[in-house]
Design a protein around this motif. Sequence first.
Motif, PDB file in Angstrom:
ATOM      1  N   ARG A  41      -0.682  -4.561   8.465  1.00 40.09           N
ATOM      2  CA  ARG A  41      -0.688  -3.753   7.245  1.00 40.09           C
ATOM      3  C   ARG A  41      -1.623  -2.559   7.390  1.00 40.09           C
ATOM      4  O   ARG A  41      -1.299  -1.429   7.007  1.00 40.09           O
ATOM      5  N   GLU A  42      -2.815  -2.793   7.941  1.00 39.82           N
ATOM      6  CA  GLU A  42      -3.777  -1.718   8.140  1.00 39.82           C
ATOM      7  C   GLU A  42      -3.221  -0.659   9.091  1.00 39.82           C
ATOM      8  O   GLU A  42      -3.379   0.547   8.874  1.00 39.82           O
ATOM      9  N   ASP A  65      -0.786   1.340   7.078  1.00 37.38           N
ATOM     10  CA  ASP A  65      -1.477   2.176   6.100  1.00 37.38           C
ATOM     11  C   ASP A  65      -2.139   3.381   6.755  1.00 37.38           C
ATOM     12  O   ASP A  65      -2.192   4.470   6.170  1.00 37.38           O
TER      13      ASP A  65
END
Length: 262
Positions: A29-30, A33
């Motif tokens: 996810r990071e 993002d």
Amino acid sequence: MPDASSRALGALDPVSDRAVFRQIADQLREAIDKGRYTEGDKLPSESELIEHYGVSRMTVRHALSVLQGEGLVVSEHGRGVFVRRRPPVRRLASDRFARRHREQGKSAFTVEAEAAGSRPDVDSLEVREERPSQDIASRLGSPRKVVVRRRRYLLDGRPVEYATSYVPLDLAHGTAIAQPNPGPGGIYARLEELGHRLDHFEEEIRARMPTPQEVKTLALATGVPVIHLVRTAYDSDGRPVEVCDTIMAADAYTLAYQLPAT
């Protein structure tokens, strides 16, 4: 050695009390993002993630399912897991129903889509007379029948919004409001031409998960919520002249409002 596509990822924390599959999901996810994987990019394969983290296939699949549930990625059978392409973000501004837009012959959707550099379109249009539900009737002053306009809005070909307008039959019957194409400026421009100068709007907004039909209508990815907005338009005499019940893909909108401080 880890594949190049997995080098954007870090290592697991062996002393963390956070489940391993959630740590993997956090790192993926990071990476999304921060733009290490952008829209349409393929994530590392299950085998690459297994090798990179030294975990089981089931652990990797649990991690990927977390991201799918959040609407961040999509799985394509036989091809892999990809960062989901998102529709263009449309700014839902507090001045979107300003009279100046109607005087230019443009609907609120058209004005803001163009401001975002997107191509607006409308399909799935239905216009008919119906008896209103109890909720709609109470908002409109209890008319016996209404003209109902149902339509789906698209940005650059992607569905982002499904709206249903209810106008009292005594206002809409025999007018352009009851036609598929109400003309420049939409039904608000027609209402004002009929002498119902709009004074203000009241909106109720909430977020929720979509129904199966809404998922189908808006082509929503797994995990994407909707914004449910109900707007009532009032004329200068205080009469409610339209209710619009709208379902919007939450990842396609930013709500932007100017509020007085006095």
